[in-house]
Design an enzyme around this catalytic site. Structure first.
Site, short mmCIF file in Angstrom:
data_model
loop_
_atom_site.label_atom_id
_atom_site.label_comp_id
_atom_site.label_asym_id
_atom_site.label_seq_id
_atom_site.Cartn_x
_atom_site.Cartn_y
_atom_site.Cartn_z
N ALA A 128 0.84 -1.20 0.00
CA ALA A 128 0.00 0.00 0.00
C ALA A 128 0.87 1.25 0.00
O ALA A 128 1.94 1.28 0.60
CB ALA A 128 -0.90 -0.02 1.24
N PHE A 129 0.41 2.31 -0.70
CA PHE A 129 1.10 3.61 -0.75
C PHE A 129 2.54 3.50 -1.23
O PHE A 129 3.43 4.22 -0.77
CB PHE A 129 1.05 4.29 0.64
CG PHE A 129 -0.32 4.34 1.21
CD1 PHE A 129 -1.31 5.13 0.62
CD2 PHE A 129 -0.66 3.57 2.31
CE1 PHE A 129 -2.59 5.16 1.14
CE2 PHE A 129 -1.94 3.60 2.84
CZ PHE A 129 -2.92 4.40 2.25
N ARG A 130 2.78 2.58 -2.16
CA ARG A 130 4.12 2.38 -2.72
C ARG A 130 5.14 1.93 -1.67
O ARG A 130 6.34 2.02 -1.89
CB ARG A 130 4.64 3.67 -3.40
CG ARG A 130 3.77 4.17 -4.53
CD ARG A 130 4.23 3.54 -5.85
NE ARG A 130 3.14 3.50 -6.80
CZ ARG A 130 3.00 4.35 -7.82
NH1 ARG A 130 3.88 5.26 -8.04
NH2 ARG A 130 1.99 4.22 -8.63
N LEU A 131 4.64 1.49 -0.51
CA LEU A 131 5.56 0.97 0.50
C LEU A 131 5.68 -0.54 0.30
O LEU A 131 5.11 -1.34 1.03
CB LEU A 131 5.07 1.35 1.91
CG LEU A 131 5.04 2.87 2.14
CD1 LEU A 131 4.48 3.22 3.50
CD2 LEU A 131 6.44 3.47 1.98
N HIS A 132 6.39 -0.89 -0.74
CA HIS A 132 6.49 -2.28 -1.16
C HIS A 132 7.36 -3.09 -0.21
O HIS A 132 8.21 -2.54 0.48
CB HIS A 132 7.08 -2.35 -2.57
CG HIS A 132 6.50 -1.34 -3.50
ND1 HIS A 132 5.18 -1.34 -3.84
CD2 HIS A 132 7.06 -0.28 -4.13
CE1 HIS A 132 4.95 -0.32 -4.67
NE2 HIS A 132 6.07 0.34 -4.84
#
Ligand SMILES: Cc1cc2nc3c(=O)[nH]c(=O)nc-3n(C[C@H](O)[C@H](O)[C@H](O)COP(=O)(O)O)c2cc1C
Length: 201
Positions: free
Chosen positions: A176-180
């Site tokens: 989520a939110f590019r917090l891979h």
């Protein structure tokens, strides 16, 4: 090393790669085993193209190609290669870097034999990566090898597998939110112990 579970669980990166590939086979519309294979030429200029990953076994990732092709010549000069697998539907990638060796024994023979007759004859006819005058010239070469080799052509001596024995494998999954999530397995040499680290996205 903390909070590594779910799809990243386990310490054997080959098992995780096999599990992810099995999931991808169920979810991707086609070629779930397509890898972008990267090599470097004599000037250090990178080169990339797709090939099909055929095996994950005995500590190596294996694909098949023509040993006279640009990729094979670049790999044999450097002794190294890298690739990435990306699954758009699963939103995951696996990155691999490592040392290379040929797979040209019984396994290569068996894989060659499993291919359709047309593919086997095509492998004989194509001087992969060399200039070609016309499609007609290629089809004439197919006709020539078909007449010469008949219905059961052996594996060409210039065609076989390349094994990439990893020194580094990274598993990446969309968060989520590019917090891979990223986890990297790394070792000094191909026989050494793996060091496992979580990386910033
Ligand atoms: C999805 C896909 C799969 C491919 N699989 C292979 C393969 O397994 N082996 C191969 O030699 N070429 C394969 N090719 C063709 C290569 O991308 C490339 O055109 C060819 O191997 C010549 O590359 P080179 O001149 O860099 O050696 C594939 C292409 C695509 C698009």
């Amino acid at each position: 090393m903390s909070e590594r579970g779910g799809i990243f669980a386990g310490d054997d990166p080959f098992e995780i790669a096999r599990a992810w590939l099995a999931e991808a086979k169920a979810s991707e519309p086609n070629d779930p085993n397509a890898i972008a294979l990267s090599t470097v030429d004599a000037d250090g200029l990178p080169n990339a193209r797709m090939v099909l990953l055929k095996d994950i076994e005995d500590g190596a990732f294996v694909f098949y190609t023509n040993y006279g092709s640009a990729k094979a010549r670049e790999i044999e000069a450097a002794g190294k290669a890298a690739f990435v697998l990306h699954w758009k539907s699963l939103r995951r990638q696996i990155r691999v870097r490592g040392l290379t060796e040929r797979e040209e024994g019984e396994k290569a023979d068996a894989y060659f034999k499993s291919r359709s007759l047309k593919s086997r004859l095509g492998a004989w006819a194509s001087r992969q990566s060399e200039p070609l005058d016309s499609r007609t010239a290629l089809m004439a070469e197919v006709a020539t090898v078909t007449a010469r080799l008949g219905p059961n052509p052996p594996r060409p001596p210039f065609w076989g597998g390349i094994r990439i024995v990893p020194t580094e494998i990274e598993f990446w999954a969309d968060g989520a939110f590019r917090l891979h999530d990223r986890f990297r397995w790394r070792r000094d040499g191909t026989g050494a112990e793996w060091e496992i680290q979580r990386l910033n996205p």
